[in-house]
Scaffold this motif. Structure first.
Motif, short mmCIF file in Angstrom:
data_model
loop_
_atom_site.label_atom_id
_atom_site.label_comp_id
_atom_site.label_asym_id
_atom_site.label_seq_id
_atom_site.Cartn_x
_atom_site.Cartn_y
_atom_site.Cartn_z
N LYS A 24 0.83 -0.96 -0.05
CA LYS A 24 -0.07 0.08 -0.13
C LYS A 24 0.86 1.18 -0.15
O LYS A 24 0.72 2.31 -0.73
N ARG A 25 1.88 1.29 0.69
CA ARG A 25 3.00 2.57 0.88
C ARG A 25 3.50 2.94 -0.52
O ARG A 25 3.33 3.86 -0.91
N ASP A 26 4.19 1.47 -1.06
CA ASP A 26 4.63 1.74 -2.35
C ASP A 26 3.57 2.13 -3.52
O ASP A 26 4.27 3.00 -4.28
N ARG A 27 2.54 1.60 -3.49
CA ARG A 27 1.51 2.25 -4.39
C ARG A 27 1.12 3.64 -4.23
O ARG A 27 1.16 4.19 -5.45
N ARG A 28 1.11 4.00 -3.07
CA ARG A 28 0.89 5.56 -2.81
C ARG A 28 2.17 6.40 -3.35
O ARG A 28 2.08 7.49 -4.00
N ALA A 29 3.20 5.88 -3.15
CA ALA A 29 4.48 6.51 -3.64
C ALA A 29 4.90 6.38 -5.10
O ALA A 29 5.82 6.96 -5.63
N GLY A 30 3.84 5.56 -5.58
CA GLY A 30 4.12 5.48 -7.34
C GLY A 30 5.08 4.38 -7.72
O GLY A 30 5.23 4.47 -8.91
#
Length: 85
Positions: A24-30
């Motif tokens: 989830k964190r990585d997806r938010r960071a693109g």
């Protein structure tokens, strides 16, 4: 060992983090998902102001899920290659 205390703490914290939280964190960071393999083809690198390439004609395939390491003498470009990846 005392000088490595922070990195050991960081790694321990990362290992205890549920994978779903990391995704989830990585997806938010693109960050794009790693679904296949990582390929470098004819990669070269020269530091700003440098007069020669420190890496030249690097070809590398890292399959998804593989465990790899970089081995070489000091100054051979291991950290630079890792930073590029």
């Amino acid at each position: 060992l005392a000088g490595s205390r922070q990195i050991i703490h960081d790694i321990s914290k990362l290992l205890a983090t549920p994978i779903e939280t990391i995704i989830k964190r990585d997806r938010r960071a693109g960050v794009q998902p790693f679904t296949s393999d990582l390929r470098l083809e004819k990669v070269a690198f020269r530091y700003s102001g440098g007069d020669r390439d420190v890496l030249e004609d690097i070809n590398l395939v890292i399959p998804r899920g593989a465990t790899i390491g970089f081995l070489g003498e000091t100054g051979s470009g291991k950290s630079t290659l890792f930073d590029l990846i």
